[in-house]
Design an enzyme around this catalytic site. Structure first.
Site, PDB file in Angstrom:
ATOM      1  N   THR A  94       0.851  -1.017  -0.103  1.00 54.59           N
ATOM      2  CA  THR A  94       0.054   0.084   0.005  1.00 54.59           C
ATOM      3  C   THR A  94       0.708   1.231   0.066  1.00 54.59           C
ATOM      4  O   THR A  94       1.866   1.372   0.956  1.00 54.59           O
ATOM      5  CB  THR A  94      -0.895   0.093   1.190  1.00 54.59           C
ATOM      6  OG1 THR A  94      -1.659  -1.273   1.414  1.00 54.59           O
ATOM      7  CG2 THR A  94      -1.857   1.268   1.085  1.00 54.59           C
ATOM      8  N   LYS A 169      -7.641   1.799  -3.265  1.00 50.30           N
ATOM      9  CA  LYS A 169      -7.281   1.232  -1.638  1.00 50.30           C
ATOM     10  C   LYS A 169      -7.353   2.198  -0.835  1.00 50.30           C
ATOM     11  O   LYS A 169      -8.006   1.994   0.305  1.00 50.30           O
ATOM     12  CB  LYS A 169      -5.987   0.552  -1.882  1.00 50.30           C
ATOM     13  CG  LYS A 169      -5.285   0.254  -0.671  1.00 50.30           C
ATOM     14  CD  LYS A 169      -5.632  -0.887   0.036  1.00 50.30           C
ATOM     15  CE  LYS A 169      -5.010  -1.326   1.351  1.00 50.30           C
ATOM     16  NZ  LYS A 169      -5.656  -2.367   2.009  1.00 50.30           N
ATOM     17  N   LYS A 244      -1.461   4.788   8.800  1.00 46.11           N
ATOM     18  CA  LYS A 244      -0.677   4.640   7.582  1.00 46.11           C
ATOM     19  C   LYS A 244      -1.732   5.187   6.295  1.00 46.11           C
ATOM     20  O   LYS A 244      -1.368   6.135   5.585  1.00 46.11           O
ATOM     21  CB  LYS A 244       0.076   3.596   7.343  1.00 46.11           C
ATOM     22  CG  LYS A 244       0.629   3.503   5.951  1.00 46.11           C
ATOM     23  CD  LYS A 244       1.338   2.226   5.724  1.00 46.11           C
ATOM     24  CE  LYS A 244       1.724   2.249   4.161  1.00 46.11           C
ATOM     25  NZ  LYS A 244       1.980   0.763   3.516  1.00 46.11           N
TER      26      LYS A 244
HETATM   27  P1  NAD Z   1       5.785  -6.510   7.088  1.00 42.61           P
HETATM   28  O1  NAD Z   1       6.705  -5.273   7.827  1.00 42.61           O
HETATM   29  O2  NAD Z   1       5.345  -7.748   8.003  1.00 42.61           O
HETATM   30  O3  NAD Z   1       6.700  -7.038   5.952  1.00 42.61           O
HETATM   31  C1  NAD Z   1       7.582  -5.987   5.035  1.00 42.61           C
HETATM   32  C2  NAD Z   1       8.830  -6.846   4.641  1.00 42.61           C
HETATM   33  O4  NAD Z   1       9.519  -6.132   3.681  1.00 42.61           O
HETATM   34  C3  NAD Z   1       9.583  -7.137   5.831  1.00 42.61           C
HETATM   35  O5  NAD Z   1       9.997  -8.366   5.973  1.00 42.61           O
HETATM   36  C4  NAD Z   1      10.956  -6.446   5.579  1.00 42.61           C
HETATM   37  O6  NAD Z   1      12.492  -6.966   6.130  1.00 42.61           O
HETATM   38  C5  NAD Z   1      11.016  -6.460   4.049  1.00 42.61           C
HETATM   39  N1  NAD Z   1      11.568  -5.292   3.384  1.00 42.61           N
HETATM   40  C6  NAD Z   1      12.082  -3.979   3.916  1.00 42.61           C
HETATM   41  N2  NAD Z   1      12.739  -3.215   2.980  1.00 42.61           N
HETATM   42  C7  NAD Z   1      13.175  -4.335   2.133  1.00 42.61           C
HETATM   43  C8  NAD Z   1      14.157  -3.962   1.004  1.00 42.61           C
HETATM   44  N3  NAD Z   1      14.647  -2.985   0.730  1.00 42.61           N
HETATM   45  N4  NAD Z   1      14.413  -5.340   0.454  1.00 42.61           N
HETATM   46  C9  NAD Z   1      13.724  -6.412   0.903  1.00 42.61           C
HETATM   47  N5  NAD Z   1      12.790  -6.469   1.833  1.00 42.61           N
HETATM   48  C10 NAD Z   1      12.622  -5.254   2.629  1.00 42.61           C
HETATM   49  O7  NAD Z   1       4.716  -5.635   6.418  1.00 42.61           O
HETATM   50  P2  NAD Z   1       3.293  -6.298   6.006  1.00 42.61           P
HETATM   51  O8  NAD Z   1       2.433  -6.241   7.119  1.00 42.61           O
HETATM   52  O9  NAD Z   1       3.804  -7.789   5.275  1.00 42.61           O
HETATM   53  O10 NAD Z   1       3.024  -5.300   5.167  1.00 42.61           O
HETATM   54  C11 NAD Z   1       3.488  -5.170   3.840  1.00 42.61           C
HETATM   55  C12 NAD Z   1       2.549  -4.139   2.917  1.00 42.61           C
HETATM   56  O11 NAD Z   1       1.005  -4.665   2.759  1.00 42.61           O
HETATM   57  C13 NAD Z   1       2.651  -2.796   3.589  1.00 42.61           C
HETATM   58  O12 NAD Z   1       2.350  -1.636   2.534  1.00 42.61           O
HETATM   59  C14 NAD Z   1       1.200  -2.849   4.200  1.00 42.61           C
HETATM   60  O13 NAD Z   1       0.546  -1.345   4.392  1.00 42.61           O
HETATM   61  C15 NAD Z   1       0.306  -3.652   3.034  1.00 42.61           C
HETATM   62  N6  NAD Z   1      -0.885  -4.307   3.954  1.00 42.61           N
HETATM   63  C16 NAD Z   1      -0.722  -4.985   5.003  1.00 42.61           C
HETATM   64  C17 NAD Z   1      -1.605  -5.581   5.443  1.00 42.61           C
HETATM   65  C18 NAD Z   1      -1.673  -6.131   6.927  1.00 42.61           C
HETATM   66  O14 NAD Z   1      -2.700  -6.709   7.569  1.00 42.61           O
HETATM   67  N7  NAD Z   1      -0.605  -6.726   7.470  1.00 42.61           N
HETATM   68  C19 NAD Z   1      -3.081  -5.568   4.797  1.00 42.61           C
HETATM   69  C20 NAD Z   1      -3.090  -4.844   3.648  1.00 42.61           C
HETATM   70  C21 NAD Z   1      -2.178  -4.206   3.125  1.00 42.61           C
END
Ligand code: NAD
Length: 299
Positions: A94, A169, A244
Protein backbone atom coordinates in the site's frame (compact mmCIF):
# COMPACT_ATOMS: atom_id res chain seq x y z
CA UNK A 1 1.25 -18.17 -17.28
CA UNK A 2 4.76 -17.04 -16.24
CA UNK A 3 6.32 -19.92 -14.36
CA UNK A 4 9.22 -18.19 -12.60
CA UNK A 5 8.31 -15.58 -10.03
CA UNK A 6 10.59 -13.53 -7.78
CA UNK A 7 9.01 -12.14 -4.60
CA UNK A 8 10.62 -9.21 -2.75
CA UNK A 9 9.37 -8.52 0.81
CA UNK A 10 8.51 -11.75 2.63
CA UNK A 11 6.93 -10.29 5.80
CA UNK A 12 3.50 -10.80 7.36
CA UNK A 13 1.76 -10.43 3.99
CA UNK A 14 4.44 -11.27 1.42
CA UNK A 15 5.52 -14.45 3.26
CA UNK A 16 2.18 -16.26 3.00
CA UNK A 17 1.51 -14.83 -0.49
CA UNK A 18 4.80 -16.27 -1.77
CA UNK A 19 4.01 -19.57 -0.01
CA UNK A 20 0.69 -19.75 -1.90
CA UNK A 21 2.52 -19.27 -5.21
CA UNK A 22 4.78 -22.20 -4.29
CA UNK A 23 1.68 -24.30 -3.49
CA UNK A 24 0.22 -23.33 -6.87
CA UNK A 25 3.26 -24.87 -8.58
CA UNK A 26 5.30 -21.79 -9.49
CA UNK A 27 9.06 -21.75 -9.11
CA UNK A 28 9.42 -18.94 -6.54
CA UNK A 29 12.58 -17.14 -5.52
CA UNK A 30 12.43 -14.58 -2.71
CA UNK A 31 14.37 -11.72 -1.17
CA UNK A 32 14.02 -9.97 2.19
CA UNK A 33 16.40 -8.01 4.41
CA UNK A 34 15.17 -9.66 7.64
CA UNK A 35 16.60 -13.09 8.56
CA UNK A 36 13.34 -14.10 10.29
CA UNK A 37 11.33 -13.50 7.08
CA UNK A 38 13.96 -15.36 5.04
CA UNK A 39 13.79 -18.41 7.32
CA UNK A 40 9.99 -18.72 7.23
CA UNK A 41 9.96 -18.30 3.43
CA UNK A 42 12.64 -20.96 2.97
CA UNK A 43 10.61 -23.40 5.10
CA UNK A 44 7.66 -22.74 2.79
CA UNK A 45 9.58 -23.74 -0.34
CA UNK A 46 10.77 -20.30 -1.51
CA UNK A 47 14.34 -20.28 -2.86
CA UNK A 48 15.73 -17.37 -0.83
CA UNK A 49 18.38 -15.32 -2.64
CA UNK A 50 21.36 -13.62 -1.01
CA UNK A 51 20.99 -10.48 -3.16
CA UNK A 52 18.22 -8.81 -5.10
CA UNK A 53 20.13 -9.40 -8.36
CA UNK A 54 20.52 -13.12 -7.71
CA UNK A 55 16.87 -13.45 -6.67
CA UNK A 56 15.34 -11.85 -9.76
CA UNK A 57 17.70 -13.35 -12.37
CA UNK A 58 15.59 -15.20 -14.96
CA UNK A 59 12.22 -14.37 -13.38
CA UNK A 60 9.41 -13.51 -15.81
CA UNK A 61 7.40 -11.85 -13.06
CA UNK A 62 8.65 -9.89 -10.05
CA UNK A 63 6.37 -9.03 -7.14
CA UNK A 64 7.04 -6.58 -4.29
CA UNK A 65 5.26 -6.45 -0.91
CA UNK A 66 7.13 -3.80 1.08
CA UNK A 67 6.32 -1.45 3.99
CA UNK A 68 5.89 1.86 2.12
CA UNK A 69 6.53 3.89 -1.04
CA UNK A 70 10.13 4.69 -0.06
CA UNK A 71 11.16 1.01 -0.11
CA UNK A 72 9.12 0.27 -3.26
CA UNK A 73 10.77 3.08 -5.26
CA UNK A 74 14.22 2.12 -3.99
CA UNK A 75 13.75 -1.57 -4.93
CA UNK A 76 12.10 -0.77 -8.30
CA UNK A 77 14.96 1.65 -9.15
CA UNK A 78 17.42 -1.17 -8.55
CA UNK A 79 15.22 -3.63 -10.46
CA UNK A 80 15.16 -1.34 -13.49
CA UNK A 81 18.86 -1.94 -14.01
CA UNK A 82 18.59 -5.72 -13.44
CA UNK A 83 15.57 -7.01 -15.35
CA UNK A 84 15.14 -8.18 -18.94
CA UNK A 85 12.80 -6.25 -21.26
CA UNK A 86 9.22 -7.57 -21.08
CA UNK A 87 9.39 -8.60 -17.41
CA UNK A 88 6.13 -8.09 -15.49
CA UNK A 89 6.55 -6.08 -12.25
CA UNK A 90 3.69 -6.11 -9.74
CA UNK A 91 3.68 -4.07 -6.53
CA UNK A 92 1.16 -5.21 -3.91
CA UNK A 93 2.28 -2.85 -1.09
CA UNK A 94 0.00 0.00 0.00
CA UNK A 95 1.72 3.20 -1.15
CA UNK A 96 0.88 6.72 -2.30
CA UNK A 97 -0.71 7.16 -5.71
CA UNK A 98 2.09 9.44 -6.95
CA UNK A 99 4.71 6.90 -5.84
CA UNK A 100 2.84 4.12 -7.64
CA UNK A 101 2.81 6.17 -10.85
CA UNK A 102 6.56 6.79 -10.47
CA UNK A 103 7.12 3.04 -10.09
CA UNK A 104 5.16 2.38 -13.32
CA UNK A 105 7.40 4.99 -15.00
CA UNK A 106 10.56 3.20 -13.81
CA UNK A 107 9.24 -0.09 -15.22
CA UNK A 108 8.30 1.47 -18.53
CA UNK A 109 11.73 3.15 -18.88
CA UNK A 110 13.25 -0.34 -18.49
CA UNK A 111 10.92 -1.69 -21.26
CA UNK A 112 8.99 -3.71 -18.67
CA UNK A 113 5.26 -3.86 -17.97
CA UNK A 114 3.74 -3.22 -14.55
CA UNK A 115 0.72 -3.27 -12.25
CA UNK A 116 -0.05 -1.62 -8.91
CA UNK A 117 -2.09 -4.23 -7.04
CA UNK A 118 -2.63 -3.40 -3.36
CA UNK A 119 -4.69 -5.81 -1.34
CA UNK A 120 -7.55 -6.02 1.11
CA UNK A 121 -8.01 -9.02 3.40
CA UNK A 122 -5.06 -8.76 5.81
CA UNK A 123 -2.82 -11.55 7.04
CA UNK A 124 -5.74 -13.99 7.30
CA UNK A 125 -6.62 -13.42 3.64
CA UNK A 126 -2.95 -13.67 2.66
CA UNK A 127 -2.65 -17.07 4.36
CA UNK A 128 -5.96 -18.39 3.00
CA UNK A 129 -5.39 -17.01 -0.55
CA UNK A 130 -8.62 -15.01 -0.30
CA UNK A 131 -7.20 -11.51 -0.81
CA UNK A 132 -8.92 -8.91 -2.97
CA UNK A 133 -6.51 -7.18 -5.36
CA UNK A 134 -7.25 -3.64 -6.58
CA UNK A 135 -5.31 -3.30 -9.78
CA UNK A 136 -3.99 -0.38 -11.82
CA UNK A 137 -2.38 -0.75 -15.26
CA UNK A 138 -3.41 -1.46 -18.85
CA UNK A 139 -6.07 -4.10 -19.70
CA UNK A 140 -3.44 -6.14 -21.50
CA UNK A 141 -1.04 -6.23 -18.55
CA UNK A 142 -3.92 -6.93 -16.16
CA UNK A 143 -4.82 -9.97 -18.27
CA UNK A 144 -1.22 -11.20 -17.96
CA UNK A 145 -1.06 -10.69 -14.19
CA UNK A 146 -4.57 -11.84 -13.20
CA UNK A 147 -3.84 -15.62 -13.27
CA UNK A 148 -0.95 -15.07 -10.83
CA UNK A 149 -3.00 -12.84 -8.54
CA UNK A 150 -5.75 -15.48 -8.70
CA UNK A 151 -3.49 -17.94 -6.87
CA UNK A 152 -3.14 -15.55 -3.91
CA UNK A 153 -6.65 -14.14 -3.75
CA UNK A 154 -10.28 -14.68 -4.60
CA UNK A 155 -10.83 -11.43 -6.54
CA UNK A 156 -8.77 -9.12 -8.72
CA UNK A 157 -10.58 -5.96 -9.79
CA UNK A 158 -9.17 -3.93 -12.65
CA UNK A 159 -9.66 -0.33 -11.45
CA UNK A 160 -8.08 1.57 -14.38
CA UNK A 161 -4.71 2.89 -15.48
CA UNK A 162 -1.46 3.20 -13.50
CA UNK A 163 -2.07 4.19 -9.85
CA UNK A 164 -5.81 3.33 -9.91
CA UNK A 165 -5.35 0.31 -7.65
CA UNK A 166 -3.75 2.50 -4.97
CA UNK A 167 -6.46 5.14 -5.43
CA UNK A 168 -9.16 2.50 -4.83
CA UNK A 169 -7.32 1.10 -1.82
CA UNK A 170 -6.98 4.42 0.02
CA UNK A 171 -10.60 5.38 -0.73
CA UNK A 172 -11.76 2.01 0.64
CA UNK A 173 -9.64 2.33 3.77
CA UNK A 174 -10.74 5.92 4.33
CA UNK A 175 -14.34 4.61 4.41
CA UNK A 176 -13.21 1.87 6.81
CA UNK A 177 -11.46 4.29 9.20
CA UNK A 178 -14.45 6.63 9.23
CA UNK A 179 -17.01 3.84 9.73
CA UNK A 180 -15.03 2.18 12.51
CA UNK A 181 -14.74 5.49 14.36
CA UNK A 182 -18.50 6.02 13.96
CA UNK A 183 -19.42 2.48 14.99
CA UNK A 184 -17.20 2.68 18.10
CA UNK A 185 -18.80 5.99 19.03
CA UNK A 186 -22.30 4.50 18.66
CA UNK A 187 -21.50 1.45 20.81
CA UNK A 188 -20.22 3.67 23.63
CA UNK A 189 -23.29 5.93 23.35
CA UNK A 190 -25.46 2.78 23.53
CA UNK A 191 -23.62 1.62 26.67
CA UNK A 192 -24.32 4.95 28.33
CA UNK A 193 -27.99 4.74 27.31
CA UNK A 194 -28.28 1.26 28.85
CA UNK A 195 -28.62 -0.59 25.55
CA UNK A 196 -26.88 -3.99 25.30
CA UNK A 197 -24.15 -4.63 22.72
CA UNK A 198 -26.19 -7.50 21.32
CA UNK A 199 -29.31 -5.37 20.90
CA UNK A 200 -27.42 -2.65 19.06
CA UNK A 201 -25.70 -5.28 16.91
CA UNK A 202 -28.98 -7.03 16.07
CA UNK A 203 -30.52 -3.74 14.94
CA UNK A 204 -27.58 -2.16 13.11
CA UNK A 205 -26.38 -5.33 11.38
CA UNK A 206 -29.75 -5.57 9.63
CA UNK A 207 -30.58 -1.86 9.32
CA UNK A 208 -29.28 1.15 7.45
CA UNK A 209 -26.22 1.50 9.73
CA UNK A 210 -24.95 -1.90 8.55
CA UNK A 211 -21.27 -2.02 7.50
CA UNK A 212 -18.16 -4.27 7.74
CA UNK A 213 -17.07 -2.50 10.94
CA UNK A 214 -20.21 -3.91 12.57
CA UNK A 215 -20.81 -7.25 10.86
CA UNK A 216 -17.22 -8.56 10.64
CA UNK A 217 -14.94 -6.43 12.84
CA UNK A 218 -17.40 -5.48 15.59
CA UNK A 219 -15.43 -3.39 18.15
CA UNK A 220 -17.06 -5.01 21.21
CA UNK A 221 -16.73 -8.66 22.28
CA UNK A 222 -19.74 -10.95 21.89
CA UNK A 223 -21.86 -10.30 18.83
CA UNK A 224 -19.22 -11.40 16.26
CA UNK A 225 -17.16 -14.15 17.93
CA UNK A 226 -14.28 -13.96 15.41
CA UNK A 227 -13.78 -10.20 15.69
CA UNK A 228 -10.49 -8.97 17.30
CA UNK A 229 -12.45 -7.50 20.25
CA UNK A 230 -12.88 -11.09 21.49
CA UNK A 231 -9.10 -11.66 21.50
CA UNK A 232 -7.86 -8.62 23.39
CA UNK A 233 -7.83 -6.62 20.13
CA UNK A 234 -4.99 -8.67 18.64
CA UNK A 235 -4.93 -7.67 14.94
CA UNK A 236 -6.54 -8.17 12.45
CA UNK A 237 -5.60 -4.88 10.95
CA UNK A 238 -3.26 -2.90 13.18
CA UNK A 239 -4.09 0.69 14.18
CA UNK A 240 -0.63 1.73 12.88
CA UNK A 241 -1.52 0.47 9.40
CA UNK A 242 -4.88 2.26 9.53
CA UNK A 243 -3.08 5.50 10.42
CA UNK A 244 -0.70 4.93 7.50
CA UNK A 245 -3.59 4.46 5.04
CA UNK A 246 -5.60 7.43 6.36
CA UNK A 247 -2.47 9.58 6.03
CA UNK A 248 -2.01 8.41 2.43
CA UNK A 249 -5.66 9.32 1.76
CA UNK A 250 -5.11 12.83 3.16
CA UNK A 251 -1.92 13.28 1.10
CA UNK A 252 -3.84 12.23 -2.02
CA UNK A 253 -6.78 14.51 -1.13
CA UNK A 254 -4.43 17.46 -0.65
CA UNK A 255 -2.70 16.77 -3.94
CA UNK A 256 -5.97 17.08 -5.89
CA UNK A 257 -7.81 19.54 -3.63
CA UNK A 258 -10.52 17.02 -2.59
CA UNK A 259 -12.72 17.89 0.41
CA UNK A 260 -12.38 15.03 2.94
CA UNK A 261 -13.24 16.38 6.42
CA UNK A 262 -14.32 13.00 7.82
CA UNK A 263 -11.17 11.30 6.52
CA UNK A 264 -9.11 14.08 8.12
CA UNK A 265 -10.93 13.66 11.44
CA UNK A 266 -10.49 9.87 11.35
CA UNK A 267 -6.76 10.32 10.65
CA UNK A 268 -6.43 12.62 13.69
CA UNK A 269 -8.30 10.15 15.92
CA UNK A 270 -6.06 7.26 14.82
CA UNK A 271 -2.97 9.48 15.22
CA UNK A 272 -4.03 10.21 18.81
CA UNK A 273 -4.73 6.53 19.44
CA UNK A 274 -1.33 5.53 18.01
CA UNK A 275 0.43 8.22 20.04
CA UNK A 276 -1.05 6.66 23.20
CA UNK A 277 0.80 3.45 22.41
CA UNK A 278 -1.91 1.39 20.67
CA UNK A 279 -0.38 1.07 17.20
CA UNK A 280 -0.10 -2.68 17.47
CA UNK A 281 -3.72 -3.22 18.56
CA UNK A 282 -6.43 -3.93 16.03
CA UNK A 283 -7.86 -0.64 14.77
CA UNK A 284 -11.26 -1.49 16.30
CA UNK A 285 -9.64 -0.94 19.73
CA UNK A 286 -10.10 2.77 19.01
CA UNK A 287 -13.34 2.32 20.97
CA UNK A 288 -11.11 2.71 24.05
CA UNK A 289 -10.75 6.41 23.24
CA UNK A 290 -14.45 7.04 23.79
CA UNK A 291 -14.47 4.99 26.98
CA UNK A 292 -11.48 6.91 28.32
CA UNK A 293 -9.60 3.60 28.53
CA UNK A 294 -6.69 4.49 26.26
CA UNK A 295 -3.67 5.08 28.54
CA UNK A 296 -3.11 8.74 29.32
CA UNK A 297 -6.44 9.63 27.79
CA UNK A 298 -9.38 10.92 29.78
CA UNK A 299 -11.57 12.55 27.15
P1 NAD B 1 5.97 -6.41 7.14
O1 NAD B 1 6.74 -5.34 7.82
O2 NAD B 1 5.55 -7.61 7.91
O3 NAD B 1 6.82 -6.95 5.87
C1 NAD B 1 7.59 -6.14 5.04
C2 NAD B 1 8.86 -6.92 4.72
O4 NAD B 1 9.64 -6.15 3.79
C3 NAD B 1 9.76 -7.15 5.94
O5 NAD B 1 10.01 -8.56 6.07
C4 NAD B 1 11.03 -6.36 5.64
O6 NAD B 1 12.20 -6.97 6.13
C5 NAD B 1 11.01 -6.35 4.12
N1 NAD B 1 11.78 -5.27 3.51
C6 NAD B 1 11.79 -3.95 3.85
N2 NAD B 1 12.61 -3.26 3.02
C7 NAD B 1 13.11 -4.16 2.14
C8 NAD B 1 14.01 -4.07 1.05
N3 NAD B 1 14.54 -2.91 0.67
N4 NAD B 1 14.31 -5.21 0.37
C9 NAD B 1 13.77 -6.40 0.74
N5 NAD B 1 12.92 -6.55 1.77
C10 NAD B 1 12.60 -5.44 2.46
O7 NAD B 1 4.72 -5.69 6.46
P2 NAD B 1 3.37 -6.38 5.95
O8 NAD B 1 2.37 -6.41 7.04
O9 NAD B 1 3.73 -7.62 5.20
O10 NAD B 1 2.85 -5.24 4.93
C11 NAD B 1 3.41 -5.12 3.63
C12 NAD B 1 2.54 -4.13 2.86
O11 NAD B 1 1.20 -4.63 2.79
C13 NAD B 1 2.47 -2.74 3.48
O12 NAD B 1 2.53 -1.78 2.45
C14 NAD B 1 1.11 -2.74 4.18
O13 NAD B 1 0.56 -1.43 4.28
C15 NAD B 1 0.30 -3.61 3.24
N6 NAD B 1 -0.86 -4.28 3.86
C16 NAD B 1 -0.71 -4.92 5.05
C17 NAD B 1 -1.82 -5.55 5.62
C18 NAD B 1 -1.70 -6.28 6.95
O14 NAD B 1 -2.74 -6.63 7.52
N7 NAD B 1 -0.50 -6.55 7.44
C19 NAD B 1 -3.05 -5.53 4.98
C20 NAD B 1 -3.16 -4.90 3.73
C21 NAD B 1 -2.03 -4.28 3.18
Amino acid sequence: MSARIAFVGLGNMGGPMAANLVKAGFEVSGFDLAPASQEVAARNGVRVGATLAETVAGAETIMTMLPAGKQVLSVWTELASLVAAGTLLIDCSTIDVAGARKAHGLASDADCVSLDAPVSGGTVGAAAATLTFMVGGSEEVFARGAPILGRMGSRAIHCGDAGSGQAAKICNNMILGVTMAGVAEAFVLAEKLGLSHQALFDVTSTSSGQCWSITTNCPVPGPVPASPANKGYKPGFAAALMLKDLSLAQDAANSVGAVTPLGAQAMQLFRLFNSLGHGESDFSAIIKLWRGEAEGNRI
